[in-house]
Design an enzyme around this catalytic site. Structure first.
Site, PDB file in Angstrom:
ATOM      1  N   LYS A 123       1.011  -1.296  -0.343  1.00  0.00           N
ATOM      2  CA  LYS A 123       0.403  -0.500  -0.081  1.00  0.00           C
ATOM      3  C   LYS A 123       1.047   1.186  -0.468  1.00  0.00           C
ATOM      4  CE  LYS A 123      -4.110   1.998   2.792  1.00  0.00           C
ATOM      5  NZ  LYS A 123      -3.937   3.314   2.293  1.00  0.00           N
ATOM      6  N   ASP A 137       2.115   4.995   0.340  1.00  0.00           N
ATOM      7  CA  ASP A 137       1.906   6.541   0.978  1.00  0.00           C
ATOM      8  C   ASP A 137       1.896   7.163  -0.156  1.00  0.00           C
ATOM      9  OD1 ASP A 137       1.049   7.981   2.252  1.00  0.00           O
ATOM     10  OD2 ASP A 137       2.476   8.022   3.729  1.00  0.00           O
ATOM     11  N   GLU A 143       3.417   1.878   4.462  1.00  0.00           N
ATOM     12  CA  GLU A 143       2.016   2.096   4.916  1.00  0.00           C
ATOM     13  C   GLU A 143       1.255   0.881   5.223  1.00  0.00           C
ATOM     14  OE1 GLU A 143      -1.605   4.566   3.998  1.00  0.00           O
ATOM     15  OE2 GLU A 143      -0.012   4.460   2.459  1.00  0.00           O
TER      16      GLU A 143
END
Length: 309
Positions: free
Chosen positions: A23, A25, A166
């Site tokens: 994921k 950021d 993240e």
């Protein structure tokens, strides 16, 4: 045209039906390149054209081929990690000259994780595995890169936690792509206690009347905007100027919060229409009634208050 979004998860899904990605950021972007142009129209999560802000990403590595891809623009902080905060100054630029100068100072990379159209063919009805396979075959490089996908989600979750990333996004291999939806077939799991809130007021620096030093933020709910706390840490000179420009035309006479704001926070506050969304880091897991040691991370121009419901 808005991207498909992931749903919040509580645990990493397991089994062969799922694939897992980092994921990032960064800033979510749909890049639309029409045949013969060689340049992408970069659309934010809320459908705005942000092409001017990203001159180092706007040129397609596929030359004149027709393509539509989904991905995340990232920038690295001093620790070499993707950090939404370092992109703040670039996100809101509307001058090509300023954007070019900032691109030299804060270079961006477009992490492309989905292929939605190629050479005029709509691929959104294909399963994710097939779209990813075709994406890999394009052999993107330079400012456009294809991040890896992993079979072992728990391993990736633990590795990203250790590395300070993240979080992860888990996706069903059979999932089709549907624009402007939040899919139960894409699951996001974040490590950081970062939340998005709506600005309902601001307070000036002590001894001044116009230098924004902190903002009062809330969380939209069925009964209105619920107060969650005052955020001053992380608002430096550049952030103060940006927030001041955004809230200046939004002044209202009374508090927009549905519940009572403590007197210590309310006295001296300038109230504003609740339309500006910001990201805040805190020592608090959602849901929260009051933020603990909050720190401002940036303005979210890609989403509005309605996205937080």
């Amino acid at each position: 045209m808005r991207p498909m979004l992931a749903s919040k998860g509580t645990h990493v899904p397991s089994g062969d039906a799922w694939t897992h990605e980092v994921k990032w950021d960064g800033v979510r972007i749909l890049a639309d390149v029409r045949a013969g142009s060689g340049r992408a129209r970069l659309l934010t999560r809320n459908g705005n054209d942000a092409s001017v802000a990203w001159p180092d990403v706007v040129t397609s590595p596929l030359a004149d081929r027709d393509v539509l891809v989904d991905g995340e623009i990232i920038g690295l902080n001093d620790a070499g990690l993707p950090d939404f905060g370092v992109l703040q100054e670039r996100m809101h630029v509307r001058s090509a000259v300023t954007a070019a100068r900032l691109a030299d100072r804060v270079p961006a990379t477009f992490m492309v994780f989905d292929l939605l159209r190629l050479d005029g063919d709509d691929l959104t009805g294909l399963p994710l595995d097939e779209r990813r396979e075709r994406l890999q075959e394009l052999e993107l490089d330079a400012s456009w890169q294809v991040p890896s996908a992993y079979d072992d989600g728990q391993m990736l979750f633990e590795a990203t936690l250790q590395q300070g990333l993240e979080g992860i996004v888990s996706k069903k291999r059979t999932s089709r792509y549907t624009f402007d939806t939040r899919s139960p077939h894409w699951i996001k799991l974040a490590h950081r206690h970062r939340h998005s809130f709506v600005v309902g007021g601001w307070r000036p620096q002590e001894g001044t009347s116009d230098r924004l030093a902190s903002v009062l933020v809330g969380e939209p709910g069925p009964g209105g905007l619920l107060y969650r706390g005052r955020v001053g840490s992380g608002i430096g000179a550049a952030a103060s100027r940006l927030l001041s420009e955004l809230v200046a035309p939004l002044t209202i006479a009374e508090s927009p919060f549905a519940d009572e704001v403590p007197r210590v926070d309310a006295v001296g506050t300038h109230w504003v229409q609740p339309s500006v969304v910001v990201d805040v880091d805190a020592h608090s897991r959602a849901p929260v009634s009051r933020l603990r040691q909050p720190s401002f991370r940036g303005v979210r121009s890609d989403i509005g208050p309605e996205d937080l419901l």
